[in-house]
Design a protein around this motif. Structure first.
Motif, PDB file in Angstrom:
ATOM      1  N   GLU A  78       0.976  -1.339   0.449  1.00 15.89           N
ATOM      2  CA  GLU A  78      -0.054  -0.301  -0.004  1.00 15.89           C
ATOM      3  C   GLU A  78       1.253   1.289   0.292  1.00 15.89           C
ATOM      4  O   GLU A  78       0.079   2.252  -0.509  1.00 15.89           O
ATOM      5  N   ASP A  79       1.910   0.991  -0.136  1.00 15.85           N
ATOM      6  CA  ASP A  79       3.239   2.351  -0.285  1.00 15.85           C
ATOM      7  C   ASP A  79       3.201   2.794  -1.114  1.00 15.85           C
ATOM      8  O   ASP A  79       4.222   3.742  -1.867  1.00 15.85           O
ATOM      9  N   THR A  80       2.744   1.566  -2.527  1.00 11.22           N
ATOM     10  CA  THR A  80       2.987   1.555  -3.781  1.00 11.22           C
ATOM     11  C   THR A  80       2.079   3.334  -4.427  1.00 11.22           C
ATOM     12  O   THR A  80       1.526   3.339  -4.385  1.00 11.22           O
ATOM     13  N   ALA A  81       3.089   4.076  -5.197  1.00 12.54           N
ATOM     14  CA  ALA A  81       2.249   5.684  -5.276  1.00 12.54           C
ATOM     15  C   ALA A  81       3.962   6.089  -6.231  1.00 12.54           C
ATOM     16  O   ALA A  81       4.823   5.569  -6.185  1.00 12.54           O
ATOM     17  N   VAL A  82       3.796   7.065  -6.719  1.00 17.35           N
ATOM     18  CA  VAL A  82       4.728   8.718  -7.189  1.00 17.35           C
ATOM     19  C   VAL A  82       4.452   9.244  -5.759  1.00 17.35           C
ATOM     20  O   VAL A  82       3.716  10.149  -5.126  1.00 17.35           O
ATOM     21  N   TYR A  83       5.667   9.460  -5.323  1.00 15.58           N
ATOM     22  CA  TYR A  83       6.469  10.331  -4.405  1.00 15.58           C
ATOM     23  C   TYR A  83       6.769  11.814  -4.780  1.00 15.58           C
ATOM     24  O   TYR A  83       7.667  11.703  -5.165  1.00 15.58           O
ATOM     25  N   TYR A  84       6.427  12.858  -4.409  1.00 15.10           N
ATOM     26  CA  TYR A  84       6.493  14.031  -4.585  1.00 15.10           C
ATOM     27  C   TYR A  84       7.234  14.831  -3.034  1.00 15.10           C
ATOM     28  O   TYR A  84       6.617  14.803  -2.111  1.00 15.10           O
ATOM     29  N   CYS A  85       8.297  15.699  -2.746  1.00 19.72           N
ATOM     30  CA  CYS A  85       9.085  16.243  -2.412  1.00 19.72           C
ATOM     31  C   CYS A  85       8.277  17.716  -2.210  1.00 19.72           C
ATOM     32  O   CYS A  85       7.348  18.497  -3.605  1.00 19.72           O
ATOM     33  N   ALA A  86       8.290  18.455  -1.897  1.00 20.75           N
ATOM     34  CA  ALA A  86       7.276  20.085  -1.177  1.00 20.75           C
ATOM     35  C   ALA A  86       8.164  21.125  -0.988  1.00 20.75           C
ATOM     36  O   ALA A  86       8.662  20.551   0.226  1.00 20.75           O
ATOM     37  N   SER A  87       8.399  21.812  -1.556  1.00 20.92           N
ATOM     38  CA  SER A  87       8.814  23.359  -0.259  1.00 20.92           C
ATOM     39  C   SER A  87       7.836  23.710   0.512  1.00 20.92           C
ATOM     40  O   SER A  87       7.051  24.697  -0.426  1.00 20.92           O
ATOM     41  N   CYS A  88       7.796  24.524   1.679  1.00 21.12           N
ATOM     42  CA  CYS A  88       7.033  24.944   2.006  1.00 21.12           C
ATOM     43  C   CYS A  88       7.246  26.497   1.983  1.00 21.12           C
ATOM     44  O   CYS A  88       8.140  27.241   1.987  1.00 21.12           O
ATOM     45  N   ARG A  89       5.510  27.322   2.053  1.00 20.74           N
ATOM     46  CA  ARG A  89       5.736  28.515   2.184  1.00 20.74           C
ATOM     47  C   ARG A  89       7.248  29.510   3.198  1.00 20.74           C
ATOM     48  O   ARG A  89       7.021  30.935   3.495  1.00 20.74           O
ATOM     49  N   SER A  90       6.921  28.646   4.495  1.00 21.86           N
ATOM     50  CA  SER A  90       7.655  28.874   5.237  1.00 21.86           C
ATOM     51  C   SER A  90       8.819  28.145   6.583  1.00 21.86           C
ATOM     52  O   SER A  90       8.927  27.174   5.402  1.00 21.86           O
ATOM     53  N   SER A  91       9.222  29.008   6.901  1.00 19.14           N
ATOM     54  CA  SER A  91      10.700  27.819   7.843  1.00 19.14           C
ATOM     55  C   SER A  91      10.058  26.809   8.947  1.00 19.14           C
ATOM     56  O   SER A  91      10.960  26.246   9.303  1.00 19.14           O
ATOM     57  N   TYR A  92       7.836  27.049   9.004  1.00 22.60           N
ATOM     58  CA  TYR A  92       7.844  25.879   9.775  1.00 22.60           C
ATOM     59  C   TYR A  92       7.831  24.590   9.668  1.00 22.60           C
ATOM     60  O   TYR A  92       7.420  24.069   8.437  1.00 22.60           O
ATOM     61  N   ASP A  93       7.682  24.173  10.417  1.00 21.46           N
ATOM     62  CA  ASP A  93       6.542  21.698   9.739  1.00 21.46           C
ATOM     63  C   ASP A  93       5.087  22.455   9.318  1.00 21.46           C
ATOM     64  O   ASP A  93       4.522  22.945   9.963  1.00 21.46           O
ATOM     65  N   CYS A  94       5.112  22.487   8.050  1.00 19.74           N
ATOM     66  CA  CYS A  94       4.117  22.854   7.219  1.00 19.74           C
ATOM     67  C   CYS A  94       2.802  21.521   7.299  1.00 19.74           C
ATOM     68  O   CYS A  94       1.547  21.964   7.118  1.00 19.74           O
TER      69      CYS A  94
END
Length: 123
Positions: free
Chosen positions: A87-103
């Motif tokens: 069930e972990d099968t997927a396309v994985y994407y990383c993304a950069s948050c708009r702030s320095s916080y944990d978004c």
């Protein structure tokens, strides 16, 4: 910001993979970063996120199996995935948050997205 995710591929259930997300222009060093995934026929879902200085959030489905970390000097965020399941099968994407916080899990808080890297976990 140009995010590049790498490390995907086929793996058997119970195995491990490690993703890396990097920014060639080193502009996300001060931003929170998150990982999301999208399985075939399903909505995109949150996986994990990390703030610039502190803060880590995991989806319940990956807690205890996945670990997110960052090397700010190298402008790289990694996602270590252990005990993988089909069930972990997927396309994985990383993304950069708009702030320095944990978004966290809200995709609207992320500004830049990588191109995705695919994982196929076979049983």
């Amino acid at each position: 910001v140009q995010l590049q995710a790498s490390g995907g591929g086929p793996v058997q259930a119970g195995g491990s993979l490690r993703f890396s997300c990097s920014d060639a222009r080193r502009t996300f060093s001060n931003n929170g970063v998150g990982w999301f995934r999208q399985a075939p026929g399903k909505e995109r879902e949150f996986v994990a996120s990390i703030g610039y200085r502190s803060g880590v959030t995991y989806a319940d489905s990956v807690k205890g199996r996945f670990s997110i970390s960052r090397d700010s000097a190298k402008s790289t965020v990694s996602l270590q995935m252990d005990t993988l399941k089909p069930e972990d099968t997927a396309v994985y994407y990383c993304a950069s948050c708009r702030s320095s916080y944990d978004c966290g899990s809200d995709p609207s808080l992320y500004r830049y997205w990588g191109q995705g890297t695919e994982v196929t976990v076979s049983s």
